[in-house]
Design a protein around this motif. Structure first.
Motif, short mmCIF file in Angstrom:
data_model
loop_
_atom_site.label_atom_id
_atom_site.label_comp_id
_atom_site.label_asym_id
_atom_site.label_seq_id
_atom_site.Cartn_x
_atom_site.Cartn_y
_atom_site.Cartn_z
N GLU A 1 0.82 -1.21 0.00
CA GLU A 1 0.00 0.00 0.00
C GLU A 1 0.85 1.25 0.00
N ARG A 2 1.89 1.24 0.83
CA ARG A 2 2.68 2.44 1.00
C ARG A 2 3.80 2.59 -0.02
N CYS A 3 4.35 1.46 -0.45
CA CYS A 3 5.51 1.56 -1.35
C CYS A 3 5.02 1.53 -2.78
N LYS A 4 4.65 2.69 -3.26
CA LYS A 4 3.98 2.76 -4.55
C LYS A 4 4.92 2.44 -5.71
N ASP A 5 6.21 2.53 -5.47
CA ASP A 5 7.15 2.29 -6.54
C ASP A 5 7.75 0.89 -6.51
N LEU A 6 7.13 0.00 -5.74
CA LEU A 6 7.70 -1.32 -5.56
C LEU A 6 7.77 -2.08 -6.87
N ARG A 7 9.00 -2.51 -7.23
CA ARG A 7 9.18 -3.22 -8.49
C ARG A 7 9.35 -4.71 -8.27
#
Lengths: 585, 238
Positions: A425-431
């Motif tokens: 939810e918080r780590c919008k840039d998670l790859r």
């Protein structure tokens, strides 16, 4: 009126495009852009060597100077892909040798490279500069010798974690006395001893050498002499750091290290003895990368070292660092971007586990630039994951390995669903994400809903049902690589989301409940997918409903591959043909 | 768009399907529901569940009651490819513990052992192939201290399908006895010089420093090697 840009103008504009993602987009705009782009692309990347035919690639990019290929599925690193599966470099080398003799750089990952391949490279590419082999196998030091002796302009020769048939250290003597072009040399994965004089002479005549990674058999007493001959090093991988030195030798080594004014990266350090830590003091303040994952030192010594590394951006270390050590890292290493903590093999049943979730929480608090984590830990809590997510919404890569399969939150006994929910939810840039611990379908619902930029996901021992897979395949828009082992989902989700698989590079599933019948259906439904079943027993001798051990599904424009071994079955598109092996071997 | 209800239906259909393919009567795989629930799919092996892994310390004591003894608890290191550590790193860890063991065992030096106990033993995972089986395996020699445990592991690997590993040759009910030459198969190894030898002839320590890879060979094919092995027996008979 011709509204198209003249070719020359387009070509000039495209020359500013480096990223292949951009080039791929550009090539889809229209035919003339496709043509212009392909004529100007220098660096070619193929993420799955079976996705496309090597000859077609060679023909498409006439200006190709650099080729990067990946072969086996990632889980091959953990012995889940049997030997002989495939990933042969030869067809690529052969095609490039014939059509692209100006090729200068070859980078291969998880591929089978033979001595024949290496000899072909040496013989075919007169300007060859760079060979980087990562997790490759199938060659011996004879092949390396061929490269060393024949490639006159060789700049980079790097063997990273390869499985080499090590016939001895002679290969090093094959660098001609006239060769002075070397910039990086990495033979850290080799076992046998090299001749010191060969190496010393090579270093003396390589003024451009920036990166040197020795193997473990290079003993500590010779290190000083080597460093004196290469004071310009930016990256150093030492050999063994445990031999006994007398005080004079220690002082000489300390001085030699302090002379490495450009040194930014330090690795190797096998069996580092605590008494040698002060020898490293002088390089610490400049280090941006430190790999202590083979250094068997305890927490106090690690703290001693790390408290001096204020510029550190990348740290690899073993769990001996303990929570206390990570607290020091959080205080002192404010530039940290990447952290990996590996298990040292300590007994899982130990009561006082000194590395817990708290260590990662500390680092997430103190290191504001942290964006990539690989963390092995015995157990975890949801609360810790939530805190970590709150602290560091800038994560791009989050890989948590709770080593006990099915381990719930050890305080609440709940699944770790809520914790991973916070992360996505918080780590919008998670790859990239690896999950572990006890997880229900809910966790995957959260991932499907929130992880919109996620490209690679690894799952083991998780989930309850088909819903798990369904959430992922229908929710994660950017998903490119999915690898799953030992999860109880079956056919339904796979078949319902078949179209998604063509937007992905690959899907690996092992020890799940997918049936052979579903594999057949999937293959018939999706013409551009190769559905490969890895199984000891021929699938056609078993009922359709029986589960298959391992499946590897990938998109391809090259059709079924011709080099499958006897235990890999490519499902035919034609239902009458059923399953067979196309290989003539 | 699949709704939860439809998925539920699909689940139960799947349950039935699996149950039937197992030849009825056996408990159908229960997919879904509580954590720790798993399925059985008969002789091919089954999905691992939480019951297969021992509790960590006393914090999980409550769970130990649920260990009904259905299968012996195992450490997670016995599962293939878990924890997910690359083989280079694994070998390095294995070599480290081998050295630690050696250091601990330095006090008990047998006559058997080679004189240079200080020599570093870097042994890790070595390949094992079996005649007639396409997929080779790897075994961690550092996890063993004698031929017996090694043979037992190999027997389990190739002949009995343990949960969590692939039953490569299906069921095989007789105990194998790879070491005494009485069964259909013998255990052989290739040494550093490239010669193929019968396993068991040399002291264990010598064996692990010279072995490059292992092969489970049909006794009928191990002729040249078998002769060496049979001689002592023949001598005994006299």
């Amino acid at each position: 009126m011709d509204r198209r840009f003249p070719f020359k103008v387009l070509e000039h504009i495209f020359s500013f495009l480096d990223a292949n993602e951009d080039r791929n987009s550009v090539s889809l705009v229209c035919k003339s852009w496709f043509e212009t782009e392909r004529r100007t692309r220098k660096r070619v990347f193929v993420g799955n060597c079976y996705a496309v035919n090597p000859l077609k690639v060679a023909r498409r990019f006439p200006k190709m100077r650099s080729l990067t290929l990946k072969g086996k599925p990632h889980f091959a690193d953990y012995n889940l892909v049997p030997d002989g599966w495939g990933g042969y470099a030869w067809p690529w080398i052969e095609a490039m040798a014939a059509r692209r003799p100006l090729l200068e750089e070859i980078r291969l990952k998880r591929m089978v490279v033979t001595d024949e391949c290496l000899e072909k490279i040496a013989a075919s590419f007169r300007d060859f500069k760079t060979l980087v082999l990562t997790s490759c196998e199938g060659f011996s030091t004879d092949g390396i010798a061929a490269i060393a002796s024949t490639c006159r302009k060789l700049r980079d020769l790097e063997l990273r974690e390869c499985n080499v048939d090590d016939l001895g250290g002679d290969w090093l003597s094959y660098f001609p006395e006239t060769s002075t072009s070397l910039v990086s040399l990495d033979f850290s994965c080799l076992d046998s001893e090299i001749k010191l004089s060969d190496l010393e002479r090579l270093l003396s005549r390589s003024p451009n050498l920036k990166s040197l990674k020795l193997n473990r058999s290079v003993t500590l007493d010779v290190l000083e002499g080597l460093l004196r001959r290469a004071p310009q090093l930016v990256e150093l991988g030492t050999g063994s750091f445990s031999d006994e030195l007398d005080p004079e030798e220690i002082s000489k080594l300390t001085k030699a290290l302090s002379e490495l004014k450009q040194l930014k990266s330090l690795s190797g350090l096998w069996d580092l003895l605590p008494e040698y830590i002060p020898v490293l003091y002088s390089v610490c303040p400049r280090l941006t990368s430190l790999n202590l994952s083979y250094a068997t030192v305890q927490m106090p010594d690690l703290v001693d070292l790390l408290s001096r590394c204020s510029k550190l951006q990348k740290l690899w270390v073993m769990d001996m660092i303990e929570d206390k050590g990570l607290k020091t890292v959080a205080l002192c290493c404010k530039e940290l971007r990447e952290l990996r903590v590996f298990p040292s093999g300590a007994d899982l049943d130990e009561e006082d586990v000194a590395l817990t979730e708290q260590g990662l929480v500390s680092v997430s608090e103190g290191c504001k630039k942290l964006e990539s984590v690989l963390y092995f830990c015995v157990q975890f809590t949801n609360a810790a994951l939530v805190t970590i997510a709150k602290n560091r919404p800038n994560f791009r890569c989050f890989r948590l390995c709770v080593m006990e399969p099915f381990a719930p939150d050890y305080r609440t006994q709940q699944p770790l669903d809520e914790g991973f929910k916070a992360i996505v939810e918080r780590c919008k840039d998670l790859r990239r994400l690896s999950v572990s611990g006890l997880l229900t379908d809910k966790a995957f619902e959260y991932i499907g809903v929130h992880a919109k930029k996620l490209r690679m996901l690894s799952i083991a021992f998780a989930g309850d049902s088909d819903l798990m897979l369904h959430h992922l395949l229908s929710g994660c828009e950017s998903l490119k690589k999915l690898e799953i082992r030992d999860c109880p989902f079956g056919d339904t989700a796979l078949l319902e989301n078949a179209a998604k698989l063509e937007t992905m590079r690959s899907l690996w599933m092992s020890s799940c409940f997918v049936s052979f019948g579903a594999c057949k259906q999937l293959s018939q439904k999706m013409p551009r997918l190769n559905v490969e079943v890895i199984d000891e027993h021929p699938p056609k001798t078993r009922p359709d409903s029986s589960p298959v051990e391992r499946i590897y599904i990938y998109r391809t424009v090259a059709g079924p591959r011709q080099d499958t071994p006897e235990f890999v079955w490519t499902i035919h598109k034609n239902p009458e043909v059923g399953v067979s092996r196309l290989s003539t071997r | 768009m699949i709704t939860e209800i439809e998925m539920g239906k699909a689940e139960s259909e799947l349950e039935l399907g699996l149950g039937l393919s197992l030849g009825g009567g056996t408990a159908a795989a229960k997919i879904g529901g509580k954590p720790g629930g798993g399925g059985a799919w008969g002789e091919r092996g089954r999905l691992l569940t939480a019951k297969d892994f021992p509790s960590v310390g006393s914090k999980r004591a409550a769970d130990s009651a649920s260990h009904s003894g259905a299968s012996p608890p195992r450490s997670s290191s016995q599962v293939v490819g878990w924890p997910p550590i690359g083989s280079h790193r694994m070998n390095s860890l294995a070599a480290k513990s081998a050295r630690e063991e050696e250091e601990a065992g330095k006090k008990k030096v047998n006559d058997d052992e080679p004189k240079d106990v200080n020599k570093k033993v870097q042994v890790g995972f070595i390949k094992v192939n079996m005649d007639g089986v396409a997929i080779g395996r790897k075994v961690d020699l550092n996890a063993h201290s004698s031929y017996e445990t090694l043979a037992q592991t190999l027997e389990d690997m190739f002949f009995r399908s343990k949960p969590g590993t692939i039953g490569l040759t299906g069921q095989f009910t007789k105990p194998l006895r790879l070491l005494d030459g009485s069964s259909e198969f013998v255990l052989t190894y290739e040494d550093k010089e490239g010669d193929w030898m019968l396993v068991g002839d040399v002291p264990w320590r010598m064996f692990i420093t010279s072995v490059k890879r292992l092969r489970v060979m049909k006794t009928s094919e191990a002729n040249g090697l078998a002769a060496r092995h049979q001689e002592p027996n023949e001598r005994q008979r006299k």
